[in-house]
Enzyme design. Structure first.
Site, PDB file in Angstrom:
ATOM      1  N   ASP A 390       0.810  -1.211   0.000  1.00 49.21           N
ATOM      2  CA  ASP A 390       0.000   0.000   0.000  1.00 49.21           C
ATOM      3  C   ASP A 390       0.845   1.264   0.000  1.00 49.21           C
ATOM      4  OD1 ASP A 390      -2.726   0.317  -0.306  1.00 49.21           O
ATOM      5  OD2 ASP A 390      -3.022   0.998   1.746  1.00 49.21           O
ATOM      6  N   ASP A 826     -11.795  -5.562  10.685  1.00 48.28           N
ATOM      7  CA  ASP A 826     -11.886  -7.014  10.767  1.00 48.28           C
ATOM      8  C   ASP A 826     -13.126  -7.455  11.535  1.00 48.28           C
ATOM      9  OD1 ASP A 826     -10.901  -5.881  13.037  1.00 48.28           O
ATOM     10  OD2 ASP A 826      -9.110  -7.131  13.189  1.00 48.28           O
TER      11      ASP A 826
END
Length: 1123
Positions: A390, A826
């Protein structure tokens, strides 16, 4: 070197695409020309079938060559480029699957193509004169040159078989004859009618689970009409054969012994009763002398009882599970009538590894994680690894290339000698005997050679930053000289020279600009502004085993070892200014889409860059649950997190064993464990937001037709109807089937490749229909086909789906993929799946499945807990609050998720309660009127039941008493520091809209190389330390003041002193690890610190007595006299 351009709008439905070539000039000009040649078909110019087949093969070879040796870049409002790279790293690449692998060049003048090679990458020379010729030139020589060798001018002797050879070292894979390329790559839906719900609306789940068609991309064969696979009447012909065969399950559920679980549940009930009676007694017996103290204590105690109840109720149904790998091998990798060759029938698996900053996440750690994945014990042709960078850093890119190069030696070495663990750093640092159970005579020699190669590999990776800097400085200096020379040529003699401004670019090993983030940031080359990048580091392997050779280039003998490597892809999604890229969740969704285009594995396993595979068979154990009966209703299999490099005493409860071995095991007995961010095996269709199959057959769940049918005026969506908050979503209520399917891009985007791959992934993820009781299954042998090689058009499509604009006006991040809007994406993602009726499973392997690192420094640990707690506060104030969950989620599962959102608020009451002992000692009062028998009895009962519950939890979970106590200590440390800050930050975000930003937790160790735990003793100041320090000092002073007051008092109140001192001691004991962390390294705390601490405490105590002397005495010290 050339650059290939792809226009996404021009990609045709038949899989072909027009493309343009740009030959880079010396100064890197981006101009290009388009050439179109039309050859009319005449009676004299009719293409023969052989010519058509040769032309098709030649086109495929060109595609494969570009895909293998090109780095693909592109993004929003820019052309997708396939830049051919001469080399990826400075060192030579020898493995045939490696990108940029070395190979001989064709000797024909004007041709710079690679010569023909076999599947091992070795040169193939068709003539005895050893003239080097590429495949295209050889075809020309055979067809138009009467079979004359261009080198020796003699006819070719014998027939040269080109069937198993490919250009540029590309491995030849078998493909079905008579099937178009698009049919091989994607699913062609051939259902007679589009599935409909009872209300006539388009049914997404019906479309997903009931559609039949041809086989799709990857290695899936769709069942023929009338064949089995759904567990219904279609497989009546095979029922007798299946029933006569003893069916064995892949997994077993192991219940906790009743001798432990029954007393445990009884104690929970007893403690609930005792807490209720105690709180009732406290409310009925106020302390009239200190109502303020009594009121605060009662409110805190009521909240603590409520919080304990939320935490305890989901623990009532703990279970253990067991996976049988022998049965898995028997069912999926043993010859049978449906699979005579015994090729692996396991589904494909895509591995995701995420990294963002090479400075905080060392490239060597990430590279070793990649090596452990490539060496995993799973069919090579079914395994793919995707690395998400990223940060778009060249350092990470070249480190991954080095890892791919070293895998050529490391992976076969692991297979040859059954190495565990398969992370080279961890393996070579093992403190046990490495030669135990090793019987091959060449193991010692091989290990020594591989260790030497690994040391050199580490040095190369550690030297990459300096190598990139020196290379970039040299190229930038060259560009400056070119610009200065050009300026001198174009200027007049009287004009003075101006300063030449050349961008400080970062250069790749082949002498071209790095398309990602530059070391010195520039326009369109910074962390938040760069193009999307995809590089296939290792090409897809062949479908058949490929044993090595004993050539001198390989330091160990691999003649009996399969040297194939899994597919390895480097991905850096596009980032542009002004776009919200959604941190890790956005990166994961980009990988989901890219992998669906390139490999489309029906299962996905994501790992953090510092979590590696410690048990090479862990992937198989997870697959046992997915492939077992009823496994099609599992959304994910969560593995526990295990950590290395933590101090032996685990001062700050970094192992977190109470959560992973107690709470998660207990949730496994309800609806399944939560998703904790790493080490999780997902079902791809569950990530896509679909409901589980057979929803109506399970209590507490409703079918997709119900969830869409009961809301005629609300739009149907992929997800459950309770999640329909966005009014912009449009319904799929058209009567035309094609129009209904055409509306799917509103959820998944406008990539037809991606949409067509969804039913293929669903079919590949089904369990085997090897027994009539297995519903929604597939026939054995359906996944034994070889995978098609990647072509340039496929990678170009993958570039388009990782662009920053692709998710606009879609459901990505809202109902599809990882969910956005929280720093703990998550938990939210797992919650959404459970809310749709999916189940999850907790897989605890005998040998740890994965291992990673955790911050052992106090400051880093507090910031980690702060991020988790802030995400929980965000969940509480969002639509993901468990109070808003659907009826598909079970009650105890709702309570568990509700506790996730509520636990940070306990910090408010905890801090007040920690100050109560000091306030009691300062004021001379206590929370009760007196320490009577009733209060002490209740207190004793609460304490005893808590201890007995802890003992039984230790019994059924397998944790140790010390781990349980460390968790209790850090519960108070985190509750008085990070949790309070999280509540404040969450409220600021909800009320004032102030966004919260977090930095990555550093994975690097301290500077002291002699001490493994040097980072433990580093003291980095943070404002989170202020509340615990204040609590400690206040309680210490309170104890001193209370003791002084009691001693000097005419009528000492020993009971109140005893109560205050006891609770102060309770607080200080829990904060002891925090105080120890403030002292730094053991044995290095200056003595003067203890001396001054004692003097300050005594001084403050005397000052308090002087300012507020005991009643009835005007003298300091009251009536107390020394003997």
């Amino acid at each position: 070197m050339g650059t290939r351009f792809f226009n996404r709008d021009n990609i045709e439905s038949n899989g072909t695409s027009p493309f343009r070539y740009d030959i880079d000039s010396e100064i890197g000009s981006g101009e290009y020309a388009t050439y179109t040649v039309h050859i009319p078909v005449t009676p004299d110019n009719q293409p023969s079938p052989m010519a058509i087949q040769l032309e098709r093969r030649a086109s495929q070879r060109v595609e494969q060559q570009y895909t293998a040796n090109s780095i693909f870049t592109g993004g929003h409002n820019c052309v997708t480029r396939a830049h051919v790279m001469d080399k990826v790293i400075e060192t030579d690449s020898s493995h045939p699957q490696m990108a940029g692998a070395k190979g001989s060049v064709c000797a024909i003048q004007g041709c710079d193509a690679k010569i023909m090679s076999d599947e091992r990458g070795e040169d193939l020379l068709p003539c005895e004169c050893d003239f080097k010729i590429c495949r295209d030139c050889h075809y020309d020589a055979v067809r138009t040159g009467d079979g004359i060798c261009p080198g020796c001018k003699e006819p070719y002797k014998g027939e040269f078989d080109l069937a198993g050879v490919d250009d540029g070292g590309v491995l030849t894979l078998s493909s079905p004859v008579g099937v178009s390329k698009m049919e091989r790559r994607l699913s062609l839906l051939k259902s007679s009618s589009s599935p409909r719900s009872k209300t006539g609306e388009f049914d997404h789940n019906g479309w997903l689970f009931e559609t039949k068609g041809t086989y799709g991309y990857g290695n899936a064969i769709w069942p023929k009409e009338g064949a089995g696979g759904n567990g219904g009447n279609d497989n009546v012909g095979e029922s007798s054969q299946l029933l006569s065969k003893q069916w064995r399950p892949l997994t077993r559920k192991l219940s906790i012994k009743a001798a432990i679980l029954s007393p445990y549940r009884l104690l929970v009930l007893v403690r609930m009763v005792v807490l209720g009676l105690f709180l009732a007694w406290r409310i009925r017996n106020p302390n009239e002398d200190a109502m303020w103290l009594w009121g605060m204590s009662v409110v805190c105690e009521v909240w603590f009882a409520f919080s304990w109840l939320l935490d305890q109720l989901p623990k009532l149904c703990p279970i253990n599970r067991y996976a049988d790998l022998n049965v898995l091998k028997e069912k999926f990798e043993t010859p049978n009538p449906r699979n005579p060759t015994g090729k692996s029938d396991l589904p494909g698996l895509d591995m995701f590894v995420s990294t963002a900053d090479p400075e905080k996440e060392p490239p060597l750690v990430t590279a070793n994680t990649i090596l452990s994945i490539l060496a995993a014990d799973y069919p090579v042709e079914k395994l793919s690894c995707y690395v998400s960078d990223d940060g778009g850093a060249l350092l990470t890119f070249e480190a991954m290339a080095e890892a791919a190069s070293f895998a050529n030696l490391w992976v076969p070495f692991c297979r040859k000698h059954d190495i565990e663990p398969r992370n080279p750093e961890s393996y070579f640092n093992l403190k046990r005997d490495p030669y135990k159970n090793k019987v091959r005579p060449d193991f010692v020699k091989d290990r020594r050679r591989v260790k030497r190669e690994y040391d050199e590999y580490k040095v190369r990776i550690n030297g990459l930053p300096d190598s990139i800097r020196r290379r970039s400085d040299a190229y930038n200096a060259r560009e400056e000289m070119k610009a200065l020379k050009l300026q001198r040529q174009n200027k007049n003699e009287d004009e003075p020279l101006e300063n030449v401004k050349v961008p400080k670019a970062t250069w790749m090993a082949d002498g071209t600009h790095w398309p990602g983030t530059w070391v010195v940031s520039g326009p369109e080359h910074s962390k938040g502004d760069h193009a999307g990048i995809i590089q296939v580091m290792l090409k897809p392997p062949s479908g058949e085993p490929l044993n090595g050779t004993s050539i001198d280039a390989i330091p160990i003998d691999l003649t009996e070892v399969d040297i194939r490597l899994p597919l390895l892809v480097y991905v850096s999604r596009e980032k542009r200014l002004g776009y919200d890229h959604n941190k890790k969740a956005g990166a994961m969704n980009a990988l989901v889409r890219a992998s669906a285009i390139m490999s489309n594995g029906p299962f996905i396993l994501n790992l953090d860059c510092d979590h590696y595979i410690y048990n090479s068979q862990a992937l198989r154990e997870g697959m046992c649950f997915m492939m077992d009966r009823g496994g099609d209703r599992l959304c994910y299999v969560q593995f526990p997190q295990r950590f290395e490099g933590i101090d032996p005493s685990d001062r700050y409860a970094n192992h977190n064993t109470v959560f992973f071995d107690v709470n998660m095991r207990a949730l496994d007995g309800i609806q399944g464990p939560m998703y904790v961010g790493t080490g999780c095996l997902f079902r791809r269709t569950a990530l896509y937001g679909f409901d589980p199959p057979r929803s109506t057959e399970h209590h507490g769940c409703c079918s997709s037709s119900c969830c869409f049918g009961k809301r005629k005026k609300k739009p149907a969506s992929v997800a459950h109807a309770s999640e329909e908050e966005d009014s912009s979503s449009q319904g799929l209520r058209e009567t035309d089937d094609e129009l209904s399917l055409a509306l799917l891009p509103r959820s998944f985007g406008n990539s037809s490749f991606l949409i067509d791959s969804i039913p293929v992934a669903e079919f590949q993820g089904r369990p085997l229909a090897d027994h009539p009781s297995v519903k929604n299954g597939r026939q054995p042998g359906a996944l034994t086909m070889a995978r098609e090689p990647l072509d340039a058009a496929t990678v170009a499509e993958a570039i388009s789906v990782i662009s920053c604009w692709y998710e606009d006006k879609t459901e990505w991040g809202r109902r599809v993929g990882w969910i956005y809007g929280s720093v703990t994406e998550d938990v939210v993602t797992g919650y959404r799946m459970h809310n749709r009726g999916w189940r999850s499973v907790y897989c605890v392997t005998k040998r740890d499945a994965f291992r990673g690192t955790a911050p052992i420094n106090l400051t880093d640990r507090l910031h980690q807990v702060l991020r988790w707690a802030t995400g929980s506060v965000e969940i509480f104030f969002s639509r993901n609050n468990a109070l808003l969950s659907s009826h598909r989620m079970k009650l105890l599962q709702k309570i568990a998720y509700l506790n996730v959102g509520i636990y940070p608020f306990t910090s408010i009451f905890l801090i007040v309660y920690c100050f109560l002992p000091a306030l009691s000692l300062f004021s001379g009062e206590f929370i009760v009127q007196s320490l009577n028998v009733a209060f002490l009895t209740y207190l004793l009962g609460i304490t005893i039941t808590l201890c007995l519950l802890a003992v039984l939890e230790i019994k059924w979970s397998g944790i140790e008493l010390e781990e349980w106590w460390r968790n209790e200590q850090f519960w108070l440390i985190g509750g008085t520091s990070a949790h309070l800050a999280a509540v404040l930050q969450g409220l600021l975000k909800v009320i004032a809209g102030i966004e919260i930003s977090f930095t990555l937790t550093s994975k690097s160790a301290g500077d002291d190389l002699e001490d493994e735990f040097a980072d433990l003793y580093l003291i980095r100041w943070t404002s989170l330390m202020i509340p615990p320090i204040t609590i400690m000092i206040t309680n210490l002073i309170g104890v001193a003041v209370g003791v002084s007051r009691t001693i000097y008092s005419e009528i000492p109140q020993w009971s109140r002193l005893l109560g205050g001192v006891f609770f102060s001691f309770w607080v200080l004991v829990h904060l002891y690890p925090f105080a120890k962390g403030l002292m730094g390294r053991r044995g290095r705390t200056p003595t003067i610190v203890f001396v001054w601490s004692g003097l300050i405490a005594i001084t403050i105590s005397l000052l308090w007595v002087a300012i507020n002397p005991p009643s009835g005495s005007s003298e300091i010290g009251g009536s107390f006299q020394f003997p």
